[in-house]
Design a protein around this motif. Sequence first.
Motif, mmCIF file in Angstrom:
data_model
loop_
_atom_site.group_PDB
_atom_site.id
_atom_site.type_symbol
_atom_site.label_atom_id
_atom_site.label_comp_id
_atom_site.label_asym_id
_atom_site.label_seq_id
_atom_site.Cartn_x
_atom_site.Cartn_y
_atom_site.Cartn_z
ATOM 1 N N LYS A 1 0.827 -1.207 0.000
ATOM 2 C CA LYS A 1 0.000 0.000 0.000
ATOM 3 C C LYS A 1 0.860 1.255 0.000
ATOM 4 O O LYS A 1 0.555 2.237 -0.681
ATOM 5 C CB LYS A 1 -0.935 -0.005 1.203
ATOM 6 C CG LYS A 1 -2.007 -1.054 1.122
ATOM 7 C CD LYS A 1 -2.892 -1.028 2.349
ATOM 8 C CE LYS A 1 -3.929 -2.136 2.285
ATOM 9 N NZ LYS A 1 -4.792 -2.150 3.466
ATOM 10 N N THR B 1 2.428 1.493 -3.449
ATOM 11 C CA THR B 1 1.413 1.891 -4.421
ATOM 12 C C THR B 1 1.143 3.388 -4.330
ATOM 13 O O THR B 1 1.024 4.072 -5.349
ATOM 14 C CB THR B 1 0.108 1.099 -4.187
ATOM 15 O OG1 THR B 1 0.382 -0.292 -4.348
ATOM 16 C CG2 THR B 1 -0.981 1.514 -5.154
ATOM 17 N N SER B 2 1.078 3.908 -3.124
ATOM 18 C CA SER B 2 0.899 5.342 -2.947
ATOM 19 C C SER B 2 2.094 6.104 -3.509
ATOM 20 O O SER B 2 1.937 7.142 -4.148
ATOM 21 C CB SER B 2 0.706 5.676 -1.469
ATOM 22 O OG SER B 2 0.604 7.055 -1.289
ATOM 23 N N ASP C 1 4.199 -0.543 -10.717
ATOM 24 C CA ASP C 1 3.879 -0.715 -9.301
ATOM 25 C C ASP C 1 4.410 -2.051 -8.786
ATOM 26 O O ASP C 1 5.069 -2.125 -7.752
ATOM 27 C CB ASP C 1 2.363 -0.624 -9.108
ATOM 28 C CG ASP C 1 1.941 -0.570 -7.659
ATOM 29 O OD1 ASP C 1 2.795 -0.268 -6.802
ATOM 30 O OD2 ASP C 1 0.758 -0.825 -7.384
#
Length: 127
Positions: A31, A34-35, A77
Amino acid sequence: MGFIKEFKEFAVKGNVMDMAVGVIIGGAFGKIVTSLVDNILMPIIGSLTGGINFAELAVTVGDANIQYGMFIQNIIDFIIVALCIFLMLKGINNLNRKKEEPEAPAAPAGPTQEELLAEIRDLLKQK
């Protein structure tokens, strides 16, 4: 050991507990990465490529809308997530190897086996 060989060894490692921990940490860490990709890297890449937003790239074929830009973004990603996790685990493994390496035993202070045998031979000759 080469980078590719180490990555292959990492990818096929069979320890179930290590893999479970990796999945849990990878999900949470994913996460964050990904950010990083969505909010920092992709806008920079988009500005370098003339303001192209990869997420909006698509082709319509008949009734189908093929969003190849999202596919490109997901590949980037994935590569960044996999590389970050690999480097993190590589660092942890290097620390564990240093802890496991025993200190080299000190050289024996006494005479060698050959010297002892020569001494015994000389004593037997004297008798």
